[in-house]
Design a protein around this motif. Sequence first.
Motif, PDB file in Angstrom:
ATOM      1  N   VAL A  92     -30.784  36.579  79.448  1.00 62.70           N
ATOM      2  CA  VAL A  92     -29.902  36.786  80.597  1.00 62.70           C
ATOM      3  C   VAL A  92     -29.121  38.088  80.469  1.00 62.70           C
ATOM      4  O   VAL A  92     -29.141  38.944  81.358  1.00 62.70           O
ATOM      5  N   MET A  93     -28.445  38.274  79.320  1.00 62.75           N
ATOM      6  CA  MET A  93     -27.541  39.414  79.211  1.00 62.75           C
ATOM      7  C   MET A  93     -28.296  40.740  79.171  1.00 62.75           C
ATOM      8  O   MET A  93     -27.888  41.709  79.797  1.00 62.75           O
ATOM      9  N   VAL A 102     -29.409  41.756  82.714  1.00 63.09           N
ATOM     10  CA  VAL A 102     -28.464  42.185  83.751  1.00 63.09           C
ATOM     11  C   VAL A 102     -27.643  43.403  83.351  1.00 63.09           C
ATOM     12  O   VAL A 102     -26.997  43.999  84.201  1.00 63.09           O
ATOM     13  N   THR A 103     -27.631  43.774  82.066  1.00 60.31           N
ATOM     14  CA  THR A 103     -26.724  44.859  81.688  1.00 60.31           C
ATOM     15  C   THR A 103     -27.462  46.157  81.393  1.00 60.31           C
ATOM     16  O   THR A 103     -26.964  46.990  80.644  1.00 60.31           O
ATOM     17  N   HIS A 104     -28.656  46.360  81.990  1.00 61.27           N
ATOM     18  CA  HIS A 104     -29.396  47.564  81.585  1.00 61.27           C
ATOM     19  C   HIS A 104     -28.668  48.862  81.910  1.00 61.27           C
ATOM     20  O   HIS A 104     -29.019  49.914  81.403  1.00 61.27           O
ATOM     21  N   ALA A 141     -25.520  49.473  81.097  1.00 54.00           N
ATOM     22  CA  ALA A 141     -24.519  49.776  80.076  1.00 54.00           C
ATOM     23  C   ALA A 141     -25.169  50.395  78.839  1.00 54.00           C
ATOM     24  O   ALA A 141     -26.389  50.398  78.699  1.00 54.00           O
ATOM     25  N   ASP A 142     -24.324  50.904  77.911  1.00 50.97           N
ATOM     26  CA  ASP A 142     -24.897  51.499  76.703  1.00 50.97           C
ATOM     27  C   ASP A 142     -25.393  50.386  75.777  1.00 50.97           C
ATOM     28  O   ASP A 142     -24.930  49.246  75.853  1.00 50.97           O
ATOM     29  N   THR A 156     -22.936  47.944  73.795  1.00 50.94           N
ATOM     30  CA  THR A 156     -22.225  46.964  74.609  1.00 50.94           C
ATOM     31  C   THR A 156     -23.157  45.838  75.026  1.00 50.94           C
ATOM     32  O   THR A 156     -22.783  44.660  74.989  1.00 50.94           O
ATOM     33  N   LEU A 206     -22.510  42.009  74.020  1.00 53.48           N
ATOM     34  CA  LEU A 206     -22.271  40.988  75.041  1.00 53.48           C
ATOM     35  C   LEU A 206     -23.263  39.839  74.894  1.00 53.48           C
ATOM     36  O   LEU A 206     -22.905  38.671  75.068  1.00 53.48           O
ATOM     37  N   LEU A 257     -22.141  36.050  74.175  1.00 52.49           N
ATOM     38  CA  LEU A 257     -22.506  34.889  74.980  1.00 52.49           C
ATOM     39  C   LEU A 257     -23.148  33.813  74.101  1.00 52.49           C
ATOM     40  O   LEU A 257     -22.895  32.621  74.280  1.00 52.49           O
ATOM     41  N   ALA A 260     -16.632  39.769  73.070  1.00 54.38           N
ATOM     42  CA  ALA A 260     -16.994  40.333  74.369  1.00 54.38           C
ATOM     43  C   ALA A 260     -15.917  41.285  74.868  1.00 54.38           C
ATOM     44  O   ALA A 260     -16.200  42.382  75.353  1.00 54.38           O
ATOM     45  N   ALA A 307     -16.372  45.384  75.519  1.00 57.65           N
ATOM     46  CA  ALA A 307     -16.212  46.014  76.833  1.00 57.65           C
ATOM     47  C   ALA A 307     -15.246  47.175  76.679  1.00 57.65           C
ATOM     48  O   ALA A 307     -14.051  46.978  76.556  1.00 57.65           O
TER      49      ALA A 307
END
Lengths: 482, 220
Positions: free
Chosen positions: B114-115, B118-120, B122-123, B126, B130, B134, B167, B171
Amino acid sequence: MSALAAYNIQIILFLPLLTAALLAALKSYRVSAAINVGSAFVTFLAACSLLVFRPHSGRYLLIDDLNIVFVVLNTFVAFTTSAFSASYISHELETRRLTGAHLRFYHAMYQLLLGAMNLALTANNIGIMWVAIEVATLTTVLMVGIYRTPQALEAAWKYFILGSVGIALALFGTILIYMAARPVVGEGLNGMVWTELIQHVAAFDPALLNLAFVFLLLGYGTKVGLAPLHAWLPDAHAEGPTPISAVLSGLLLNVALYAVLRFKLLMAANAGAIAPGPLMVALGLLSLVFAGFMLYRRGDIKRLFAYSSIEHMGIIVFAFGMGGAIANFAGLLHMTMHSLTKSAIFFAVGHITQVKGTQQIADIRGLTTTHPFLGWALVVGVIAIAGLPPAGVFMSEFLIVSSTISRAPILAVILVIGLLVAFGALLLRLHGLAFGEPKGETGPVHASYLPLAAHLSLVLVAGVYLPPPLVAWFQHIATSLH
Amino acid sequence: MDRLAFDIAHFLAGGLVLISFVLLYQDRLFALLNAYALQALTLAFAVAWQAHIQEAPHLYITAGITLVFKALIIPVALHRMVARLGVHREVETVVSLVPTMLGGIGLVALSMVVMLRVTHGADPLTREDLAFALSVVLLGMLMMVTRTNAVSQVVGFMSLENGLILAAAAAKGMPLVVEISVAFSVLIALIVIGIFLFRIRERFDSVDLQALDDFRGETR
């Protein structure tokens, strides 16, 4: 009076905290109860003055049309509940269920809860809002456990664990929102300021927003009491002092709902994100139907009305999930009416359980013959909450159903089935409670009926006549909610 | 340097997930508390390392709070509480060990999928942090539902909060308000829990929540 208006926001936020400190130090419970009522009243006046003198919104505080409704409603019910609580606790002292030390703690926590809720409603920072809701949760946990019976401890423990998990999920969602905001609004404080977020949300990464919303909806949804995350709610209502049941149902659920609404607005303003509506509609309907059926098997009068709260929060979340001017308007109206009616019912139930010395429905019969005022007030309250005309709840439910029929007939069928199931259960229970052969204690009630009468008459009047300025105001908010 | 910084942060965050698994299979309360203290210590290092590589001095405060409260005061206090209460030293579980561990592995896989998806934007650091955070949150939750003992439920909750702090630290530039408030909330939570544990003790001679379940409100 002018000082009250000029410093209204400061009063709303700090007066409850100062009062809490004062009440923690005061020994005499009579004086404490009076101060509690007085302070809640001043806070209510200050909240009303927000309508006229709206303070400047900054990076930490935000006053807009949406949260003024919540603040005014919250402070009003908090004020009337404090008046009810004053007569309730003197009986608890007589029967020695609570001692003086407990009451000092209880009054201080009551004011702390009010302050935390006001902060949650007026904060412009999603981090501060989260902290305030957590503080509000912890104070209510302490108050639910105040009787220290095994049942009360179990209820408080369950509430604490489920509430903490919910609040933890909400924090994770909040962090994800910040992550989504960071590339657009930059690092630091701005990434958590709601007015900044809503301005720039269109440019946020939709995938991250989606994930954040799922966490936020589950997290704050636990606090709203949505099925299947509701398990704490009936226990917490049943085992705590009745004024706290009234505050939980009438206020704290609304505060969590307010948080959900704020994030729904964010989602709606981003074109790429999933529509938050269907999720809320599904959870709302599930809560409504589930709670409707659960109402039949209740043996405990406070649990009965706790399940009814789950049902109504389901209806409200459903209405806001449907969206659109009419459904949003109906949702706001329903929320207001539910708060007023449900707290009135808990006022009546509080006096009834004190007189009868039991919460078991089977042991409470024929109230209208033994305690005419209390019995009939309960009848009026239950009829109102079940959605019969002429009460205000009928009007809002009618609006929700009729606006749903034109847009999604199948959902409307489920909605109506849920409403009818709950309606049947409530009337069935009411018949036994109010009529028939009297059973149990028939002693007189030492109570002030003023808060009860005030709430019920407001609900009845609202069903027949809503003041045009109020309607215009609600309509304005409803259109701004999309 | 950059590569090394990444590797160390990765190592520390991965360590947190590993210790979450260690927490899952503990069957003695004291060992559980020790494992929890180890996790808090690792978290303190992870946060301090984030402070170093992000050049965010306020994160050192968070690291300090974590070190003092969560790695020292809380485990010691719980240790003493367990000793004084004389509760069962074994951890009663609802679900047996193997399914729990398999469930835990599933949860970690889930949070990675999941993480990372969805976070592609961000660096990489991070993103990974994250995903690990999770995992720790979900494992903490798993621990809370598979234990009946109040103390181990509390440990599950605190380990969940460890994930949240990871987390928040990952961030970048997240305002201090939140970090301190999280630390604060843990403190408040402990006070609440402390009171509860003692009250439960007064009534049942046990901190086992199974005992509480016999007192469900509706008997009929």
